[in-house]
Scaffold this active site. Sequence first.
Site, mmCIF file in Angstrom:
data_model
loop_
_atom_site.group_PDB
_atom_site.id
_atom_site.type_symbol
_atom_site.label_atom_id
_atom_site.label_comp_id
_atom_site.label_asym_id
_atom_site.label_seq_id
_atom_site.Cartn_x
_atom_site.Cartn_y
_atom_site.Cartn_z
ATOM 1 N N ASP A 1 0.854 -1.181 0.000
ATOM 2 C CA ASP A 1 0.000 0.000 0.000
ATOM 3 C C ASP A 1 0.895 1.237 0.000
ATOM 4 O O ASP A 1 1.667 1.436 0.938
ATOM 5 C CB ASP A 1 -0.882 -0.049 1.250
ATOM 6 C CG ASP A 1 -1.817 1.130 1.400
ATOM 7 O OD1 ASP A 1 -1.660 2.145 0.681
ATOM 8 O OD2 ASP A 1 -2.700 1.054 2.272
ATOM 9 N N ILE A 2 0.791 2.055 -1.017
ATOM 10 C CA ILE A 2 1.651 3.232 -1.112
ATOM 11 C C ILE A 2 1.453 4.192 0.058
ATOM 12 O O ILE A 2 2.382 4.878 0.462
ATOM 13 C CB ILE A 2 1.456 3.950 -2.471
ATOM 14 C CG1 ILE A 2 2.626 4.900 -2.744
ATOM 15 C CG2 ILE A 2 0.093 4.644 -2.541
ATOM 16 C CD1 ILE A 2 2.716 5.373 -4.175
ATOM 17 N N ASN B 1 -5.524 13.487 -10.824
ATOM 18 C CA ASN B 1 -6.182 14.001 -12.027
ATOM 19 C C ASN B 1 -5.864 15.497 -12.134
ATOM 20 O O ASN B 1 -5.299 16.081 -11.210
ATOM 21 C CB ASN B 1 -7.691 13.718 -11.992
ATOM 22 C CG ASN B 1 -8.369 14.339 -10.789
ATOM 23 O OD1 ASN B 1 -8.192 15.517 -10.488
ATOM 24 N ND2 ASN B 1 -9.146 13.546 -10.069
ATOM 25 N N GLY C 1 -8.835 5.259 -7.192
ATOM 26 C CA GLY C 1 -7.548 4.570 -7.251
ATOM 27 C C GLY C 1 -6.533 5.100 -6.260
ATOM 28 O O GLY C 1 -6.846 5.362 -5.099
ATOM 29 N N VAL C 2 -5.299 5.276 -6.723
ATOM 30 C CA VAL C 2 -4.206 5.772 -5.877
ATOM 31 C C VAL C 2 -4.563 7.144 -5.322
ATOM 32 O O VAL C 2 -4.346 7.418 -4.140
ATOM 33 C CB VAL C 2 -2.881 5.840 -6.681
ATOM 34 C CG1 VAL C 2 -1.802 6.559 -5.903
ATOM 35 C CG2 VAL C 2 -2.417 4.438 -7.054
ATOM 36 N N ASP C 3 -5.131 8.000 -6.148
ATOM 37 C CA ASP C 3 -5.493 9.358 -5.733
ATOM 38 C C ASP C 3 -6.466 9.325 -4.553
ATOM 39 O O ASP C 3 -6.260 10.007 -3.541
ATOM 40 C CB ASP C 3 -6.101 10.092 -6.923
ATOM 41 C CG ASP C 3 -6.219 11.599 -6.722
ATOM 42 O OD1 ASP C 3 -5.478 12.168 -5.906
ATOM 43 O OD2 ASP C 3 -7.056 12.203 -7.426
ATOM 44 N N SER D 1 -0.746 6.027 -14.519
ATOM 45 C CA SER D 1 -1.636 5.846 -15.673
ATOM 46 C C SER D 1 -2.003 4.398 -15.974
ATOM 47 O O SER D 1 -2.746 4.137 -16.918
ATOM 48 C CB SER D 1 -1.065 6.505 -16.943
ATOM 49 O OG SER D 1 -1.035 7.899 -16.804
ATOM 50 N N GLY E 1 -3.772 2.310 -14.158
ATOM 51 C CA GLY E 1 -5.053 1.883 -13.600
ATOM 52 C C GLY E 1 -6.203 2.325 -14.482
ATOM 53 O O GLY E 1 -6.298 1.949 -15.651
ATOM 54 N N TYR F 1 -6.747 4.947 -16.029
ATOM 55 C CA TYR F 1 -6.373 5.677 -17.244
ATOM 56 C C TYR F 1 -5.979 4.741 -18.381
ATOM 57 O O TYR F 1 -5.795 5.180 -19.503
ATOM 58 C CB TYR F 1 -5.265 6.679 -16.955
ATOM 59 C CG TYR F 1 -5.749 7.986 -16.343
ATOM 60 C CD1 TYR F 1 -7.051 8.151 -15.895
ATOM 61 C CD2 TYR F 1 -4.887 9.055 -16.207
ATOM 62 C CE1 TYR F 1 -7.487 9.342 -15.348
ATOM 63 C CE2 TYR F 1 -5.308 10.263 -15.653
ATOM 64 C CZ TYR F 1 -6.609 10.401 -15.233
ATOM 65 O OH TYR F 1 -7.030 11.588 -14.695
#
Length: 170
Positions: free
Chosen positions: A9-10, A23, A31-33, A117, A119, A121
């Site tokens: 997990d980041i 974005n 997602g990550v964001d 990008s 995921g 994207y």
Amino acid sequence: MEVTVVEGDITTQDVDAVVNAANRRMRGGGGVDGAIHAAGGPEVLEDCRRRFPDGLATGAAGWTTAGRMPARWVIHVVGPNWTAGERDRSLLESCYSGALAVADEIGARTVAFPLVSAGIYGWPKDDAIAAAVDTLRSTSTSVEEARLIAFGRQAFDEIAAALSSRPPSG
């Protein structure tokens, strides 16, 4: 610089900075964001609004606080959206080189990266991995460790294979 891969997990990485695949609006997302904004708390969004009132362009990078995460900073990058027709690989590469430039600016020596990008994207995963590995290995920086965070065992295996099969440049 050492480029490593870790499955996990980041948002829980013990590094100076984590990279967020954001974005253009810089107001949170999926997602990550979404994970970074949730883990960092409202401080991350408040800093995004203050520092980036108009968001960021595709391929650009900028930093904010990491809020409640173990990292000190979040380096936000806006990757190209393959699904929407943004297929210029140099924009993807600039996310990695730009994040390293920002890391140098703020003094971060350890940085955790997602596969930008790859995921929602829709960037083809094999090329996303190649772009990450090649750009991280070829960019001049004071960063000591660039840690690619694999979400799941399959991604870990694919990144590890790319790290071993793509020789370091220079």
